[in-house]
Design a protein around this motif. Sequence first.
Motif, PDB file in Angstrom:
ATOM      1  N   PHE A  62      48.013  88.396 -33.613  1.00 12.26           N
ATOM      2  CA  PHE A  62      46.560  89.035 -33.205  1.00 12.26           C
ATOM      3  C   PHE A  62      46.764  90.489 -32.909  1.00 12.26           C
ATOM      4  O   PHE A  62      47.500  90.285 -32.592  1.00 12.26           O
ATOM      5  CB  PHE A  62      45.112  88.111 -32.630  1.00 12.26           C
ATOM      6  CG  PHE A  62      45.957  88.431 -31.333  1.00 12.26           C
ATOM      7  CD1 PHE A  62      44.826  89.850 -31.461  1.00 12.26           C
ATOM      8  CD2 PHE A  62      46.016  87.724 -30.304  1.00 12.26           C
ATOM      9  CE1 PHE A  62      46.019  89.965 -29.190  1.00 12.26           C
ATOM     10  CE2 PHE A  62      46.452  87.693 -28.959  1.00 12.26           C
ATOM     11  CZ  PHE A  62      45.912  89.180 -29.024  1.00 12.26           C
ATOM     12  N   GLY A  63      45.657  91.071 -33.791  1.00  9.66           N
ATOM     13  CA  GLY A  63      46.147  93.002 -32.865  1.00  9.66           C
ATOM     14  C   GLY A  63      46.910  93.444 -33.672  1.00  9.66           C
ATOM     15  O   GLY A  63      47.179  93.150 -35.184  1.00  9.66           O
ATOM     16  N   LYS A  64      47.654  94.318 -32.772  1.00  9.36           N
ATOM     17  CA  LYS A  64      48.774  94.684 -33.489  1.00  9.36           C
ATOM     18  C   LYS A  64      50.032  94.895 -32.602  1.00  9.36           C
ATOM     19  O   LYS A  64      49.818  95.082 -31.397  1.00  9.36           O
ATOM     20  CB  LYS A  64      47.641  96.499 -33.303  1.00  9.36           C
ATOM     21  CG  LYS A  64      47.029  96.548 -34.727  1.00  9.36           C
ATOM     22  CD  LYS A  64      47.151  98.404 -34.462  1.00  9.36           C
ATOM     23  CE  LYS A  64      45.859  98.650 -35.043  1.00  9.36           C
ATOM     24  NZ  LYS A  64      44.682  99.817 -35.380  1.00  9.36           N
ATOM     25  N   HIS A  65      50.973  94.294 -33.802  1.00  6.09           N
ATOM     26  CA  HIS A  65      52.227  94.022 -33.085  1.00  6.09           C
ATOM     27  C   HIS A  65      53.265  95.407 -32.250  1.00  6.09           C
ATOM     28  O   HIS A  65      52.924  96.279 -32.615  1.00  6.09           O
ATOM     29  CB  HIS A  65      53.627  93.216 -33.424  1.00  6.09           C
ATOM     30  CG  HIS A  65      54.438  92.776 -32.987  1.00  6.09           C
ATOM     31  ND1 HIS A  65      54.772  92.396 -31.775  1.00  6.09           N
ATOM     32  CD2 HIS A  65      55.865  93.016 -33.410  1.00  6.09           C
ATOM     33  CE1 HIS A  65      55.802  91.921 -31.717  1.00  6.09           C
ATOM     34  NE2 HIS A  65      56.531  92.422 -32.327  1.00  6.09           N
ATOM     35  N   ARG A  66      53.311  94.995 -30.655  1.00  6.25           N
ATOM     36  CA  ARG A  66      54.166  96.541 -29.828  1.00  6.25           C
ATOM     37  C   ARG A  66      53.205  97.228 -29.667  1.00  6.25           C
ATOM     38  O   ARG A  66      53.423  98.843 -29.374  1.00  6.25           O
ATOM     39  CB  ARG A  66      54.617  96.562 -31.019  1.00  6.25           C
ATOM     40  CG  ARG A  66      56.431  95.879 -31.174  1.00  6.25           C
ATOM     41  CD  ARG A  66      57.497  96.967 -30.850  1.00  6.25           C
ATOM     42  NE  ARG A  66      58.577  95.814 -31.412  1.00  6.25           N
ATOM     43  CZ  ARG A  66      60.110  95.825 -30.745  1.00  6.25           C
ATOM     44  NH1 ARG A  66      59.830  97.391 -30.808  1.00  6.25           N
ATOM     45  NH2 ARG A  66      60.548  95.053 -31.070  1.00  6.25           N
ATOM     46  N   LYS A  67      51.604  96.476 -29.515  1.00  6.88           N
ATOM     47  CA  LYS A  67      50.556  97.598 -29.143  1.00  6.88           C
ATOM     48  C   LYS A  67      49.412  96.816 -28.348  1.00  6.88           C
ATOM     49  O   LYS A  67      49.455  97.427 -27.373  1.00  6.88           O
ATOM     50  CB  LYS A  67      49.640  98.332 -30.253  1.00  6.88           C
ATOM     51  CG  LYS A  67      51.075 100.061 -30.884  1.00  6.88           C
ATOM     52  CD  LYS A  67      50.061 100.012 -32.373  1.00  6.88           C
ATOM     53  CE  LYS A  67      50.352 101.003 -33.054  1.00  6.88           C
ATOM     54  NZ  LYS A  67      51.844 100.730 -33.286  1.00  6.88           N
ATOM     55  N   THR A  68      49.254  96.312 -28.765  1.00  7.55           N
ATOM     56  CA  THR A  68      47.244  95.254 -27.922  1.00  7.55           C
ATOM     57  C   THR A  68      48.272  94.730 -27.113  1.00  7.55           C
ATOM     58  O   THR A  68      47.623  94.834 -26.051  1.00  7.55           O
ATOM     59  CB  THR A  68      47.609  94.224 -29.149  1.00  7.55           C
ATOM     60  OG1 THR A  68      47.089  94.518 -30.604  1.00  7.55           O
ATOM     61  CG2 THR A  68      46.577  93.769 -28.906  1.00  7.55           C
ATOM     62  N   LEU A  69      49.693  93.845 -27.559  1.00  2.10           N
ATOM     63  CA  LEU A  69      49.495  93.264 -25.571  1.00  2.10           C
ATOM     64  C   LEU A  69      51.275  94.110 -25.528  1.00  2.10           C
ATOM     65  O   LEU A  69      51.167  93.375 -23.831  1.00  2.10           O
ATOM     66  CB  LEU A  69      50.467  91.863 -26.009  1.00  2.10           C
ATOM     67  CG  LEU A  69      48.433  91.256 -26.035  1.00  2.10           C
ATOM     68  CD1 LEU A  69      48.884  89.375 -26.788  1.00  2.10           C
ATOM     69  CD2 LEU A  69      47.807  91.567 -24.946  1.00  2.10           C
ATOM     70  N   HIS A  70      51.530  95.125 -25.745  1.00  4.77           N
ATOM     71  CA  HIS A  70      52.759  96.255 -25.322  1.00  4.77           C
ATOM     72  C   HIS A  70      52.252  97.369 -24.710  1.00  4.77           C
ATOM     73  O   HIS A  70      52.757  98.143 -24.725  1.00  4.77           O
ATOM     74  CB  HIS A  70      53.698  96.172 -25.948  1.00  4.77           C
ATOM     75  CG  HIS A  70      53.893  95.185 -27.226  1.00  4.77           C
ATOM     76  ND1 HIS A  70      53.558  93.770 -27.884  1.00  4.77           N
ATOM     77  CD2 HIS A  70      56.004  95.028 -26.990  1.00  4.77           C
ATOM     78  CE1 HIS A  70      54.714  93.258 -28.169  1.00  4.77           C
ATOM     79  NE2 HIS A  70      56.149  93.796 -27.388  1.00  4.77           N
ATOM     80  N   ASN A  71      51.085  96.767 -23.269  1.00  2.00           N
ATOM     81  CA  ASN A  71      51.210  98.670 -22.287  1.00  2.00           C
ATOM     82  C   ASN A  71      50.814  98.173 -21.598  1.00  2.00           C
ATOM     83  O   ASN A  71      50.734  97.332 -20.903  1.00  2.00           O
ATOM     84  CB  ASN A  71      49.957  98.463 -23.858  1.00  2.00           C
ATOM     85  CG  ASN A  71      49.023  97.665 -23.411  1.00  2.00           C
ATOM     86  OD1 ASN A  71      48.338  97.463 -22.293  1.00  2.00           O
ATOM     87  ND2 ASN A  71      48.210  97.900 -25.060  1.00  2.00           N
TER      88      ASN A  71
END
Length: 174
Positions: A62-71
Motif C-alpha cells: 500500500f502507499g508509495k514504496h520507499r516513501k510511506t514507511l521509509h521516513n
Amino acid sequence: MNKKGHVLNAILLALGLGVILTVDPRTFEPTVDSLFLLAQKIGQLSLPVVLGALFPDVDTAFGKHRKTLHNLPVLIAFLAFPIVFNNLHFVWVGVATHYVLDMVGSKRGIALFYPLSSQEYDLPTGVATSSKHADAVTVVITVAELGVLAGIHYYLISLDVSLADAAASLGAMV
C-alpha cells in the motif's frame, strides 16, 4: 535492497548485536555459561530486529514504496514506542538499518522527509537491487553498521538499557 538483502542484514545484525551486548572484549572467556548467554541474547534479538528490518517494505502493499514507511517520522515512532509502551525493544535497530541499507546500498534511496517531501536521498555507493554484488554490499554495510553500534555501546551509551533510561542518561549529560 531486496527482501533477501534485508533478511541477510537482519540476521547478521542479530548475531553481531548479540555478541556486542554479551561479550566484553576485555574480559570474555568462552565457557558453556557465557556461550549459553550469548545464544540466549541472539535469540532475544532475532525476532525484533528481523521484524524491524522487514517492516518498512510493507509499503509495497500500500502507499508509495520507499516513501510511506521509509521516513524519519516512522523511525521516530519506533524509537518512541519502547519508551512509551515498554515493548518492541530493538525493533528500531531493524528499521534504522533498513533505511541505511536502502540509502547506502541501493541506487534509488529513500524519501526521508515524506510526506513533507517526496525527494529520495541516497549515497553514490549503491548497486541495483538485482545486481550480483547486492549480497556483498549488504554484508559490507552490515559490518559497518555493527561497527557503529559497537562504538556507541562501548564508548557512548550501553545499548542494552531501555530507551527510557538511555534518554534520561543523555538528558543528564546535557
